[in-house]
Write a protein that holds these residues in place. Sequence first.
Motif, short mmCIF file in Angstrom:
data_model
loop_
_atom_site.label_atom_id
_atom_site.label_comp_id
_atom_site.label_asym_id
_atom_site.label_seq_id
_atom_site.Cartn_x
_atom_site.Cartn_y
_atom_site.Cartn_z
N LYS A 79 4.79 11.68 -4.61
CA LYS A 79 4.62 10.34 -4.02
C LYS A 79 3.31 9.71 -4.51
O LYS A 79 2.29 10.39 -4.65
N GLU A 133 1.37 5.39 -4.84
CA GLU A 133 1.44 3.99 -4.40
C GLU A 133 1.33 3.05 -5.59
O GLU A 133 0.63 3.35 -6.57
N GLY A 148 0.44 -1.20 -2.58
CA GLY A 148 0.36 -0.19 -1.53
C GLY A 148 1.70 0.37 -1.11
O GLY A 148 1.76 1.13 -0.14
N ARG A 149 2.76 0.03 -1.85
CA ARG A 149 4.07 0.55 -1.50
C ARG A 149 4.19 1.98 -2.01
O ARG A 149 3.85 2.29 -3.14
N ARG A 150 4.71 2.87 -1.18
CA ARG A 150 4.85 4.28 -1.51
C ARG A 150 6.08 4.47 -2.40
O ARG A 150 7.17 4.00 -2.08
#
Length: 418
Positions: A226, A228, A232-234
């Motif tokens: 994971k 970003e 800031g979206r994962r």
Amino acid sequence: GLPRVRWEDARSVVGRVALVSGRIVRVGSTDRVHFLNFARNDRSAFKVVVFAKDIAKFSGELADLYQGKIVEIRGTVTIYNGSPQIVVESPAQIAVLARQPKTVTPENSQPSAKRKLPGVMTIATYNVENLFDGHDDPYAQDELSQEKPSDEVKALGKVMRALDADVLALQEVVSRGVLEKFVGGHLRGAGYREVVHVEGNDRRGIDVGLLSRYPIGAVTSHRHRKFEDERGRRRSFVRDCLHVQIEFDDRPTLTVWIVHLKSSHDDREHSERVREAEAKAIRELLDRALTRDPTARFVVCGDFNDQFESVSVRTILGSGSMKLQSFGDSRALGYEPSYHRGRHRSTIDFIFASPAMAQSYVDASYRVVSGTPARGASDAYPVIAQCRLEEKFVWRTPLSASVVAVFQTEQPPPIESW
């Protein structure tokens, strides 16, 4: 009715009478043989041979008659010491032309690849474009892609055999079963004893994989990693970032990182944002590897879905002492595009190397392999490069934190400047 080919494709007509054309760049000779050369410093390239017994038939010195000129040679293409040639017995077999003639590649030809050299490993990367079978996988949206046509599958086999790569990274393979079936059929006897495939994140089921003639060690998938994006979206890798170790009995492990970044078929701005996030995550993995071992030997290859000057590619290359080297840097950036269809023709497939790996690069071996049948096998051309393996390594750890690799050979090979 004779096949008419450029000198680079002379291997495709071995054993046949053909017309072979190109510009003579150098004329050389020994006591008994004269040579018309189409390539400099490449003994494996096609050449014209004139024996001393026939030299009196020519009206002057061969250099004066042909050097720097475009010629077309008529004769039987044969192989001698691994190199294609035509033996010319009469000047009537050589025509001097004002321009390069239009060539027609035979249907059964194969893309010309560099001759295999002793102590050299050939690495290639190839997006095979939807290597699907006709079976529906209920856990993937593979119904969005039809079974790859049989003529394209056969062409893939011809291309891969001609590449003769020892390690071949692949993109857009639907499953391990399909890949194993392909290897067992179209690549039977080619020596690929190792087949690597790991299911990735792509909803259509297109994954990355690898074929190797060398033993495989650890295989690490980063599909669950994971990270970003700039908003800031994962996110996770759209496909995967696969880490494969190639093992040798008498040399350190070599690692292949296989990537297939997000394409631009959707919104371009969105795709770039995803690619840049993926690139940043890949670079973090590479920085960790090089921090642990500055002399690590690895390549990063695959379909980057963006050009060399893009932010995502430059991010993966990095900077400073840990910057990756491009095997294509020694050539002009205007070579054959690796993606060859429509208005989006561009070079988006690459092979990059760690600093230590770059030292083993065989100069001028990096290239995009185009032509027939590669044009009909996939929307992408394979990219190929060669690295020396003849070095024997002795690893020494001095009192400092750095690790130094000492290359020990009877005659140390020259190190290319990058």
